[in-house]
Design a protein around this motif. Structure first.
Motif, PDB file in Angstrom:
ATOM      1  N   ARG A   1      -5.139   6.048   0.267  1.00 21.35           N
ATOM      2  CA  ARG A   1      -4.421   4.779   0.340  1.00 21.35           C
ATOM      3  C   ARG A   1      -4.708   3.988  -0.934  1.00 21.35           C
ATOM      4  NH1 ARG A   1      -6.326   1.030   4.783  1.00 21.35           N
ATOM      5  NH2 ARG A   1      -7.814   0.425   3.212  1.00 21.35           N
ATOM      6  N   VAL A   2      -3.652   3.453  -1.534  1.00 22.20           N
ATOM      7  CA  VAL A   2      -3.777   2.631  -2.735  1.00 22.20           C
ATOM      8  C   VAL A   2      -3.089   1.298  -2.466  1.00 22.20           C
ATOM      9  CG1 VAL A   2      -3.115   2.382  -5.165  1.00 22.20           C
ATOM     10  CG2 VAL A   2      -3.876   4.610  -4.306  1.00 22.20           C
ATOM     11  N   HIS A   3      -3.827   0.226  -2.677  1.00 18.75           N
ATOM     12  CA  HIS A   3      -3.305  -1.137  -2.529  1.00 18.75           C
ATOM     13  C   HIS A   3      -2.953  -1.651  -3.920  1.00 18.75           C
ATOM     14  CE1 HIS A   3      -4.188  -5.492  -2.922  1.00 18.75           C
ATOM     15  NE2 HIS A   3      -3.469  -5.574  -1.817  1.00 18.75           N
ATOM     16  N   PHE A   4      -1.855  -2.427  -4.006  1.00 18.47           N
ATOM     17  CA  PHE A   4      -1.503  -3.012  -5.300  1.00 18.47           C
ATOM     18  C   PHE A   4      -0.648  -4.248  -5.109  1.00 18.47           C
ATOM     19  CE2 PHE A   4       1.757   0.012  -4.206  1.00 18.47           C
ATOM     20  CZ  PHE A   4       2.959  -0.537  -4.631  1.00 18.47           C
ATOM     21  N   LEU A   5      -0.724  -5.140  -6.092  1.00 17.35           N
ATOM     22  CA  LEU A   5       0.183  -6.269  -6.191  1.00 17.35           C
ATOM     23  C   LEU A   5       1.305  -5.835  -7.116  1.00 17.35           C
ATOM     24  CD1 LEU A   5      -2.520  -7.654  -5.315  1.00 17.35           C
ATOM     25  CD2 LEU A   5      -1.792  -9.613  -6.640  1.00 17.35           C
ATOM     26  N   HIS A   6       2.528  -6.257  -6.828  1.00 16.31           N
ATOM     27  CA  HIS A   6       3.664  -5.948  -7.687  1.00 16.31           C
ATOM     28  C   HIS A   6       4.448  -7.237  -7.867  1.00 16.31           C
ATOM     29  CE1 HIS A   6       7.354  -3.176  -8.571  1.00 16.31           C
ATOM     30  NE2 HIS A   6       6.850  -3.715  -9.664  1.00 16.31           N
TER      31      HIS A   6
ATOM     32  N   THR B   1       0.862  -1.178   0.000  1.00 19.58           N
ATOM     33  CA  THR B   1       0.000   0.000   0.000  1.00 19.58           C
ATOM     34  C   THR B   1       0.897   1.227   0.000  1.00 19.58           C
ATOM     35  OG1 THR B   1      -0.178   0.063   2.416  1.00 19.58           O
ATOM     36  CG2 THR B   1      -1.952  -1.089   1.215  1.00 19.58           C
ATOM     37  N   THR B   2       0.375   2.288  -0.590  1.00 19.81           N
ATOM     38  CA  THR B   2       1.052   3.575  -0.595  1.00 19.81           C
ATOM     39  C   THR B   2      -0.026   4.644  -0.537  1.00 19.81           C
ATOM     40  OG1 THR B   2       2.743   4.912  -1.694  1.00 19.81           O
ATOM     41  CG2 THR B   2       1.124   3.837  -3.122  1.00 19.81           C
ATOM     42  N   GLU B   3       0.362   5.850  -0.258  1.00 20.22           N
ATOM     43  CA  GLU B   3      -0.594   6.952  -0.275  1.00 20.22           C
ATOM     44  C   GLU B   3      -0.280   7.838  -1.470  1.00 20.22           C
ATOM     45  OE1 GLU B   3      -1.573  10.807   2.351  1.00 20.22           O
ATOM     46  OE2 GLU B   3      -1.749   8.905   3.427  1.00 20.22           O
ATOM     47  N   ILE B   4      -1.293   8.094  -2.289  1.00 18.43           N
ATOM     48  CA  ILE B   4      -1.173   8.970  -3.450  1.00 18.43           C
ATOM     49  C   ILE B   4      -2.340   9.937  -3.411  1.00 18.43           C
ATOM     50  CG2 ILE B   4      -1.128   9.139  -5.975  1.00 18.43           C
ATOM     51  CD1 ILE B   4      -0.050   6.252  -6.024  1.00 18.43           C
ATOM     52  N   ASP B   5      -2.045  11.219  -3.483  1.00 21.98           N
ATOM     53  CA  ASP B   5      -3.083  12.257  -3.495  1.00 21.98           C
ATOM     54  C   ASP B   5      -4.019  12.109  -2.286  1.00 21.98           C
ATOM     55  OD1 ASP B   5      -4.603  14.421  -4.351  1.00 21.98           O
ATOM     56  OD2 ASP B   5      -5.566  13.347  -5.999  1.00 21.98           O
ATOM     57  N   GLY B   6      -3.457  11.766  -1.129  1.00 25.35           N
ATOM     58  CA  GLY B   6      -4.233  11.641   0.095  1.00 25.35           C
ATOM     59  C   GLY B   6      -5.028  10.359   0.225  1.00 25.35           C
TER      60      GLY B   6
END
Length: 176
Positions: A56-61, A49-54
Motif C-alpha cells: 500500500r502506498v499513500h500519496f497526496l496529489h 492510496t494505491t497498491e504497487i508491488d504488493g
C-alpha cells in the motif's frame, strides 16, 4: 546518581532517556498536542492510496493550473505542507509516503530498498499519467530520488536532493 542508591539523576542521559522526560513528553503528545489541527491541515489536500508491488502506498496529489509537473518525496508528507500552496501554483505535486512509514503503513515484506521504492514511484507516476517529472528527496528520500533518476532517465527531467549521502552518477576520472 548517589553511589549504590540505585536512583538515577534525571539530568543524566548516559544510560538512556530519563523517565521524567519521557513522562513529560508522553503527556504532551497525549494531552497537549493539537492532533485535530494537523489532521485538518492534512485533510485539506487530496489524498489517495494505491497498491504497487504488493505494498500500500499513500500519496497526496495536488494539481496545478500549470502544465508543468514535479514529483516530491519528503520524509513525511507533513514536511511538505508549507510548500504545497506556493509550488502548486506552477506544478502538479505527487507527494508519496515511503512504504513502512506514515500512511503507507507497514511493509508487507522485506526488501524495500531505495531502488525498489524508486521503481514504485516510477510506476505511481506512470499510473497518474505523468511522462516527464522531477524528483525531490531529503534524507532517505535523497537516495530514492537519485535511484529514480537512474531508473527512469527518459522520464525524470531533474533530481534535487538534500541531506544524507549523495554520490555522482559516474566516478570522476580527473581531480576537481
Amino acid at each position: 546518581m548517589a553511589a549504590g542508591s540505585g536512583e538515577r539523576d534525571e539530568k543524566d542521559w548516559s544510560r538512556g532517556v530519563p523517565v521524567s522526560y519521557l513522562r513529560e513528553l508522553a503527556a504532551y503528545w497525549a494531552d497537549g498536542y493539537d492532533w485535530r489541527a494537523w489532521e485538518a491541515r492534512l485533510n485539506a489536500y487530496p489524498q489517495f492510496t494505491t497498491e504497487i508491488d504488493g505494498q500500500r502506498v499513500h500519496f497526496l496529489h495536488v494539481r496545478s493550473q500549470s502544465p508543468d509537473l514535479t514529483h516530491g518525496r519528503p520524509g513525511s508528507v507533513v514536511e511538505f505542507l508549507d510548500l504545497i500552496e506556493p509550488l502548486s501554483r506552477d506544478f502538479h505535486l505527487v507527494i508519496p509516503s515511503i512504504p513502512g512509514f506514515g500512511f503507507s503503513g507497514p511493509t508487507t515484506e522485506a526488501g524495500w530498498t531505495s531502488r525498489r521504492i524508486a521503481r514504485a514511484w516510477a510506476e505511481l507516476m506512470r499510473r497518474l499519467g505523468y511522462e516527464r517529472f522531477g524528483a525531490q528527496g531529503g534524507d532517505f528520500g535523497g537516495g530514492i530520488s537519485r535511484a529514480l533518476g537512474l531508473l527512469a532517465p527518459d522520464n525524470v527531467v531533474a533530481v534535487h536532493v538534500n541531506g544524507g549521502m549523495t554520490y555522482p552518477a559516474r566516478p570522476r576520472t580527473t581531480p576537481p
